[in-house]
Design a protein around this motif. Structure first.
Motif, short mmCIF file in Angstrom:
data_model
loop_
_atom_site.label_atom_id
_atom_site.label_comp_id
_atom_site.label_asym_id
_atom_site.label_seq_id
_atom_site.Cartn_x
_atom_site.Cartn_y
_atom_site.Cartn_z
N THR A 115 0.82 -1.21 0.00
CA THR A 115 0.00 0.00 0.00
C THR A 115 0.85 1.27 0.00
N THR A 116 2.16 1.13 0.27
CA THR A 116 3.14 2.23 0.38
C THR A 116 2.87 3.13 1.60
N LYS A 117 1.97 2.70 2.47
CA LYS A 117 1.71 3.46 3.70
C LYS A 117 2.54 2.85 4.82
N VAL A 118 3.62 3.55 5.16
CA VAL A 118 4.58 3.02 6.13
C VAL A 118 3.94 2.77 7.49
N ARG A 119 2.99 3.59 7.87
CA ARG A 119 2.39 3.47 9.19
C ARG A 119 1.66 2.14 9.38
N LEU A 120 1.25 1.49 8.27
CA LEU A 120 0.55 0.21 8.37
C LEU A 120 1.48 -0.93 8.73
N LEU A 121 2.78 -0.66 8.79
CA LEU A 121 3.74 -1.68 9.21
C LEU A 121 3.94 -1.68 10.72
N ALA A 122 3.12 -0.95 11.45
CA ALA A 122 3.15 -0.96 12.91
C ALA A 122 2.58 -2.29 13.42
N PRO A 123 3.00 -2.76 14.60
CA PRO A 123 2.55 -4.06 15.12
C PRO A 123 1.04 -4.21 15.22
N ALA A 124 0.34 -3.11 15.53
CA ALA A 124 -1.12 -3.20 15.66
C ALA A 124 -1.75 -3.69 14.38
N TYR A 125 -1.17 -3.33 13.24
CA TYR A 125 -1.75 -3.71 11.96
C TYR A 125 -1.21 -5.03 11.42
N THR A 126 0.04 -5.35 11.72
CA THR A 126 0.62 -6.60 11.21
C THR A 126 0.27 -7.78 12.11
N LEU A 127 0.69 -7.71 13.38
CA LEU A 127 0.38 -8.81 14.29
C LEU A 127 -1.10 -8.82 14.66
N GLY A 128 -1.72 -7.63 14.69
CA GLY A 128 -3.15 -7.57 14.96
C GLY A 128 -3.95 -8.27 13.87
N ALA A 129 -3.60 -8.02 12.61
CA ALA A 129 -4.27 -8.70 11.50
C ALA A 129 -3.97 -10.19 11.52
N ALA A 130 -2.73 -10.55 11.89
CA ALA A 130 -2.36 -11.96 11.97
C ALA A 130 -3.19 -12.68 13.02
N PHE A 131 -3.51 -12.00 14.12
CA PHE A 131 -4.32 -12.60 15.19
C PHE A 131 -5.68 -13.02 14.66
N PHE A 132 -6.37 -12.11 13.95
CA PHE A 132 -7.71 -12.44 13.45
C PHE A 132 -7.64 -13.44 12.31
N ALA A 133 -6.60 -13.35 11.49
CA ALA A 133 -6.43 -14.33 10.41
C ALA A 133 -6.18 -15.72 10.98
N LEU A 134 -5.49 -15.79 12.12
CA LEU A 134 -5.19 -17.07 12.74
C LEU A 134 -6.46 -17.73 13.26
N ILE A 135 -7.37 -16.93 13.82
CA ILE A 135 -8.65 -17.47 14.28
C ILE A 135 -9.41 -18.10 13.13
N PHE A 136 -9.45 -17.39 12.01
CA PHE A 136 -10.16 -17.90 10.83
C PHE A 136 -9.47 -19.12 10.26
N ALA A 137 -8.12 -19.07 10.16
CA ALA A 137 -7.37 -20.18 9.58
C ALA A 137 -7.48 -21.44 10.42
N ALA A 138 -7.53 -21.27 11.74
CA ALA A 138 -7.64 -22.43 12.62
C ALA A 138 -8.97 -23.14 12.42
N GLN A 139 -10.03 -22.39 12.15
CA GLN A 139 -11.34 -22.99 11.90
C GLN A 139 -11.40 -23.68 10.55
N GLN A 140 -10.69 -23.09 9.56
CA GLN A 140 -10.74 -23.63 8.21
C GLN A 140 -9.71 -24.75 8.00
N ASP A 141 -8.72 -24.80 8.89
CA ASP A 141 -7.65 -25.80 8.79
C ASP A 141 -6.98 -25.73 7.41
N TRP A 142 -6.51 -24.51 7.07
CA TRP A 142 -5.88 -24.30 5.76
C TRP A 142 -4.60 -25.11 5.63
#
Length: 397
Positions: free
Chosen positions: A98-125
């Motif tokens: 996205t070229t938006k440097v601020r989106l590389l902050a932990p809230a957006y990277t690890l925070g997004a990973a947290f919710f993606a992990l919940i979904f992935a665990a249910q789907q067993d990707w």
């Protein structure tokens, strides 16, 4: 046991250099430096810091902060699944597009990973090369991830407070009224290397109670993970140091609140979701509040009738050696009152061997600075002002 721990620490450290994010952050920091220099030359025909400035800021403080976070996380027995590390790296790459440097902050990277992990665990990707990455995950992993997220946000706040004010970049923009005004921009990328405790490996718990909240595995390994800390702020109504440190303090407070909420997740797992959401929404709120607040205030670096506001100082220049500061106002040069850049340099030419400046500091107090000028000194003292409209138009063209 001590020998096994030492060996695992060495192995975990070595794996840092196998992590693609490590090299990617070095590349991005280099890109930020080059783009900043190009913009500064476009605005002022000269750069302030060299193109390697962002690269020099990437590591040193991160090693200190990362060491502290590692000790706290490991001492608490916080176990992080490899799946969370992989997803955090994936979102680091995705948000960088996205070229938006601020989106590389932990809230957006690890925070997004947290919710993606919940979904992935249910789907067993199933993933290529890692078919079992999302299998055998249970709810006990989520509090550990949000605790780590909170610690990283606190680390981000310390980065912003300590390192953010260094080398802020002067910039010329057009106000809503079409006038040329000055602002300062911080577009920075830091690397925060943190030792994480992963399930499975060669080391055994040193105490019966460690990890306090284990989730099945009784052997562990270390992995040194490079987390990205991205930050972008444009300052128009305050002094750069004041504005950046204010944001840093707010991010530290957000991290502390997130930490308190996240620890409750060990007893009430649903709280972990609230902690992750708080981190993302809170970080976004801090950015939005800063932006809206400054838009309602007048520009600090604008034309004045009683002098010239210093927008930038070239490092190692005569102005730097005279201890002139960004935000101060030059009112007289060699006894002559000045109101624009042309008058400034005309007055400077009155005495080519010596200059004496009357300066109004950021506290409104008058002080005098003077210095002998030598052959080879920067021909314009190394001070950047908000340029006159004609000069600005020629620079843009």
């Amino acid at each position: 046991m001590a020998q096994a721990w030492f060996i695992e620490l060495l192995k975990g450290t070595g794996k840092l250099f196998l992590h693609p994010v490590f090299y990617y952050l070095v590349f991005l920091a280099g890109i930020l430096g080059v783009s900043r220099v190009k913009r500064e030359r476009r605005n002022f025909h000269i750069r302030v810091e060299d193109a390697y400035f962002e690269l020099r800021q990437l590591f040193p403080l991160g090693i200190v902060i990362g060491s502290v976070i590692s000790v706290v996380a490991i001492a608490a027995g916080t176990v992080i699944p490899l799946a969370a590390v992989v997803l955090a790296a994936l979102f680091t790459f995705l948000w960088s597009i996205t070229t938006k440097v601020r989106l590389l902050a932990p809230a957006y990277t690890l925070g997004a990973a947290f919710f993606a992990l919940i979904f992935a665990a249910q789907q067993d990707w199933p993933l290529p090369f890692m078919p079992d990455l999302f299998t055998s995950l249970n709810e006990k992993i989520y509090p550990s991830i949000t605790v780590l997220l909170a610690l990283l946000i606190i680390g981000e706040g310390i980065f912003i407070f300590k390192n953010g004010p260094k080398g802020t970049s002067p910039k010329l923009i057009k106000s809503k009224r079409g006038l040329t005004v000055g602002v300062h921009e911080v577009k920075r990328l830091w690397m925060l290397p943190v030792f994480l405790l992963l399930p499975g490996g060669a080391i055994q718990p040193p105490f019966e109670w460690w990890p306090v909240f284990s989730f099945g595995e009784q052997s562990y390994s270390f992995l040194l993970v490079p987390f990205a800390i991205g930050f972008h702020q444009q300052i128009q109504s305050l002094l750069p140091k004041e504005a950046v440190q204010l944001v840093g303090k707010r991010v530290i407070v957000l991290g502390a609140i997130t930490f308190i909420v996240s620890t409750a997740g060990y007893w009430w797992p649903i709280t972990s979701i609230g902690a992750a959401a708080l981190a993302i929404l809170g970080r976004e709120a801090i950015t939005l509040h800063q932006r809206l607040h400054e838009e309602n205030l007048p520009f600090y670096f604008s034309k004045r009738y009683n002098g010239l506001i210093i927008l930038g100082i070239i490092p190692e220049s005569p102005a730097s050696k005279m201890a002139l500061q960004v935000g101060e106002m030059v009112t007289k040069v060699n006894g002559v009152r000045v109101q624009n850049e042309k008058q400034f340099y005309e007055a400077l030419q009155r005495n080519r061997a010596h200059c004496k400046l009357e300066v109004l500091d950021v506290n409104g107090e008058v002080r005098f600075v003077q210095r002998a000028l030598f052959e080879g000194d920067h021909h314009e003292l190394g001070i950047l002002f908000v340029q006159d409209e004609k000069k600005r138009d020629s620079a843009v063209g």
